[in-house]
Design a protein around this motif. Structure first.
Motif, PDB file in Angstrom:
ATOM      1  N   GLN A  41       0.816  -1.207   0.000  1.00 23.49           N
ATOM      2  CA  GLN A  41       0.000   0.000   0.000  1.00 23.49           C
ATOM      3  C   GLN A  41       0.857   1.266   0.000  1.00 23.49           C
ATOM      4  OE1 GLN A  41      -3.050  -0.384   3.104  1.00 23.49           O
ATOM      5  NE2 GLN A  41      -2.996  -2.611   2.798  1.00 23.49           N
ATOM      6  N   ALA A  42       2.152   1.107   0.301  1.00 23.14           N
ATOM      7  CA  ALA A  42       3.169   2.163   0.149  1.00 23.14           C
ATOM      8  C   ALA A  42       3.003   3.335   1.104  1.00 23.14           C
ATOM      9  CB  ALA A  42       3.196   2.659  -1.301  1.00 23.14           C
ATOM     10  N   LEU A  71       9.937   8.192  10.842  1.00 18.88           N
ATOM     11  CA  LEU A  71      10.573   7.145  10.040  1.00 18.88           C
ATOM     12  C   LEU A  71       9.818   6.958   8.726  1.00 18.88           C
ATOM     13  CD1 LEU A  71      12.918   5.135  10.058  1.00 18.88           C
ATOM     14  CD2 LEU A  71      11.360   3.435  11.013  1.00 18.88           C
ATOM     15  N   CYS A  72       9.951   7.923   7.828  1.00 21.19           N
ATOM     16  CA  CYS A  72       9.372   7.814   6.491  1.00 21.19           C
ATOM     17  C   CYS A  72      10.389   7.134   5.592  1.00 21.19           C
ATOM     18  CB  CYS A  72       9.012   9.194   5.946  1.00 21.19           C
ATOM     19  SG  CYS A  72       7.589   9.941   6.768  1.00 21.19           S
ATOM     20  N   HIS A  73      10.040   5.992   5.045  1.00 17.16           N
ATOM     21  CA  HIS A  73      11.005   5.188   4.304  1.00 17.16           C
ATOM     22  C   HIS A  73      10.334   4.502   3.126  1.00 17.16           C
ATOM     23  CE1 HIS A  73       9.117   2.584   7.306  1.00 17.16           C
ATOM     24  NE2 HIS A  73       9.345   1.581   6.486  1.00 17.16           N
ATOM     25  N   GLU A  74      11.143   3.917   2.274  1.00 16.92           N
ATOM     26  CA  GLU A  74      10.661   3.311   1.039  1.00 16.92           C
ATOM     27  C   GLU A  74      10.012   1.953   1.299  1.00 16.92           C
ATOM     28  OE1 GLU A  74      14.070   3.935  -2.014  1.00 16.92           O
ATOM     29  OE2 GLU A  74      14.814   4.415  -0.004  1.00 16.92           O
ATOM     30  N   PRO A  75       8.970   1.613   0.543  1.00 16.08           N
ATOM     31  CA  PRO A  75       8.306   0.320   0.738  1.00 16.08           C
ATOM     32  C   PRO A  75       9.241  -0.873   0.604  1.00 16.08           C
ATOM     33  CG  PRO A  75       6.954   1.759  -0.633  1.00 16.08           C
ATOM     34  CD  PRO A  75       8.262   2.456  -0.440  1.00 16.08           C
ATOM     35  N   VAL A 125       9.626   2.104  -7.037  1.00 12.05           N
ATOM     36  CA  VAL A 125       9.436   2.255  -5.596  1.00 12.05           C
ATOM     37  C   VAL A 125       8.240   1.436  -5.127  1.00 12.05           C
ATOM     38  CG1 VAL A 125       8.851   3.925  -3.780  1.00 12.05           C
ATOM     39  CG2 VAL A 125      10.517   4.527  -5.546  1.00 12.05           C
ATOM     40  N   THR A 126       7.177   1.402  -5.911  1.00 11.28           N
ATOM     41  CA  THR A 126       5.955   0.695  -5.513  1.00 11.28           C
ATOM     42  C   THR A 126       5.910  -0.751  -6.005  1.00 11.28           C
ATOM     43  OG1 THR A 126       4.824   1.582  -7.466  1.00 11.28           O
ATOM     44  CG2 THR A 126       4.585   2.806  -5.398  1.00 11.28           C
TER      45      THR A 126
END
Length: 545
Positions: free
Chosen positions: A47-48, A103-107, A381-382
């Protein structure tokens, strides 16, 4: 019918499902974990969505395993990414410097960490992880679930079962398949006693869901997508029934100059650029198109990659778009005919693509022009070819008619005053988040209500109708209103961890889940087991959030 059996069957590999499988396997149970998409991790991955967290998350208010996950995400970046010196030395590294979380980070990083956390149990054959399996049928023998049928991506059907079955699906799918009583949408005030509940309930008034997408901005390049087929549907300037401004959103200024400054600023300089803002209406129609036009910092709020954290710096930040402009409120995908659900899913995809196209072609710029053709979808990224998230971000689905239902009266500061949240003898964890209700189908308005840090009662995970099923995600016994704060990542993780620990406890302890709750001695023993795992059962006195 051939059954593949384990001690614990966890249906749904999202945040709660992964936490449940990890906890049950840690306790020595054999576990099967299924997931409908290619990626385990749910909100974090397919859901990213970067995690929605409370202000005390670094010190308190999450389980030890959730903190371990967060620590491993930071360790992954420090080990494998070319971080800047300041980012590498930061105690609380926030790769995206997003505002929604520390903590915003990549999926894909979340996926790698979750897979690593589960890997030892897979290696020992205690845990089997099965992806791209969707539950399609449940077999019951009286008050027990004896099997769950799954359809694979190729269309084949197989049956799996466990002594205990955990529903960690995104919409509470097992509840419907097994005929277990549940509720959807809004309940009436007469039913819940909540001051903000409507006079008449509406099972289809559910918070909007969102098909998120990741994007960056490459100045001087043209990445404009084809005009989406439903673009006109989402950009009608004279759309009817615009609601009045809601608490939490500023009303638009009457000053044309002030209104004109609502612009998008990709890749802002945090030292010099003002808030990155863009007009987007409450109804999801883009631009400054009426009496109500909330302002959102869409670039920085859920940013996944902040250029300044990396050396050498990448050409652009990467940000995740999940905002009021692409919240889909035209209908739900729960308890509707399959063709209706499919149409709404496609509508949500079209809405997100339309918002991107509007940003690329019509969004106001600081120089007076319009459109940012350099905005580029980041499907890498997704994990998708089209650049949209693999699965929709679903805030609300089916909720168990549980032994205990948490209401607004139990947690809301507007009701509780200074008394704090209700305390539960059967607490299996804690959480904190404001009651955050996004616009809903059938005209439900956005609402905020401060909530005291709260507990998770075991009774909210259990149904009086079935002996061996435990709710393990967002499907616990909440109302439409309290779902607005029990749905976030750390709470879902805690719910799943409690459910998995309970299932393993029951495998070895000789009592079913309801029996554990009903017996003071067994309940206390189970709570000691949770505490030994690092699950916090109560809060110190802190301010509402």
């Amino acid at each position: 019918m051939t059954l593949v059996e384990a001690d614990v069957l966890v249906v749904g590999g999202g945040v709660g499902g992964v936490a449940a499988a990890l906890a049950a396997a840690d306790a020595g149970a054999t576990v099967i974990l299924t997931e409908a998409t290619r990626w385990i991790g749910g909100q974090f991955t397919s859901q990213a969505v970067p995690p929605d967290e409370h202000p005390w998350i670094e010190q308190f208010g999450a389980t030890a395993s959730y903190r371990r996950f967060r620590d491993e995400v930071r360790r992954h970046y420090r080990r494998w990414y070319p971080l800047s010196e300041s980012a590498r030395s930061a105690l609380h590294l926030n790769p995206g410097n997003g505002a929604v979380s520390a903590l915003c980070h990549e999926p894909r990083v979340a996926l790698a960490v979750l897979q690593a956390m589960l890997a030892p149990h897979q290696r020992s054959n205690r845990l089997a992880v099965r992806t791209e399996l969707t539950p399609c049928r449940v077999q019951r023998d009286g008050s027990r679930i004896t099997g769950v049928a799954f359809r694979s991506a190729s269309g084949t059907v197989e049956w799996l079962t466990g002594r205990y079955v955990l529903d960690a699906t995104e919409t509470g799918e097992l509840l419907a398949l097994a005929g277990i009583p549940y509720v959807t949408g809004t309940e009436s005030a007469a039913e819940t006693g909540e001051p903000d509940a409507p006079d008449v309930g509406d099972p289809q008034m559910m918070q909007g869901f969102t098909v998120c997408f990741a994007m960056d901005h490459v100045a001087g390049e043209n990445h404009v997508i084809d005009r989406p087929a439903q673009y006109d549907r989402w950009t009608v300037p004279d759309a009817p029934v615009r609601p009045a401004p809601q608490i939490g959103w500023p009303a638009p200024s009457a000053d044309p100059a002030e209104r004109g400054r609502r612009v998008l600023r990709p890749n802002p300089d945090p030292a010099t650029d003002p808030a990155v803002i863009v007009s987007a209406s409450h109804q999801g129609r883009f631009g400054d198109n009426g009496d109500y036009s909330p302002i959102e910092d869409i670039w920085r709020f859920r940013r996944l990659v902040a250029r300044g954290n990396f050396d050498p710096a990448p050409p652009s930040d990467i940000t995740l778009i999940n905002c009021s402009a692409n919240d889909y409120i035209a209908g739900s995908i729960v308890d509707v005919e399959p063709e209706v659900a499919a149409a709404h899913l496609e509508g949500a995809r079209q809405l997100s693509l339309s918002f991107l196209y509007w940003l690329q072609t019509e969004a106001p710029r600081a120089d007076g022009g319009t459109g940012f053709p350099g905005l580029r979808l980041r499907g890498d990224v997704t994990g998708t070819e089209d650049g949209l998230a693999m699965a929709p971000y679903i805030r609300e689905g089916r909720r168990l008619r549980a032994l205990e239902t948490i209401t607004q009266n139990d947690i809301a500061a507007s009701v509780r005053g200074t008394a704090g949240a209700r305390e539960y003898e059967d607490s299996v964890g804690v959480g904190s988040y404001k009651i955050d209700l996004h616009p809903s189908t059938h005209g439900g308005e956005r609402k905020y209500d401060a909530a005291w840090p709260f507990q998770i009662p075991l009774g909210a995970l259990l149904s009086p109708d079935v002996d061996n099923l435990v709710a393990a995600a967002k499907n616990i016994g909440t109302t439409h209103i309290t779902n607005g704060c029990y749905r976030v990542h750390p709470v879902e993780w805690n719910v799943g961890e409690a459910a998995g620990t309970l299932a393993a406890f029951c495998v070895t302890g000789g009592a079913d889940p309801i029996g554990v709750r009903q017996s003071a001695a067994r309940r206390a023993d189970f709570q000691r087991t949770l505490v030994a795992r690092g699950v916090e059962l109560s809060w110190p006195r802190v301010a509402p959030y």
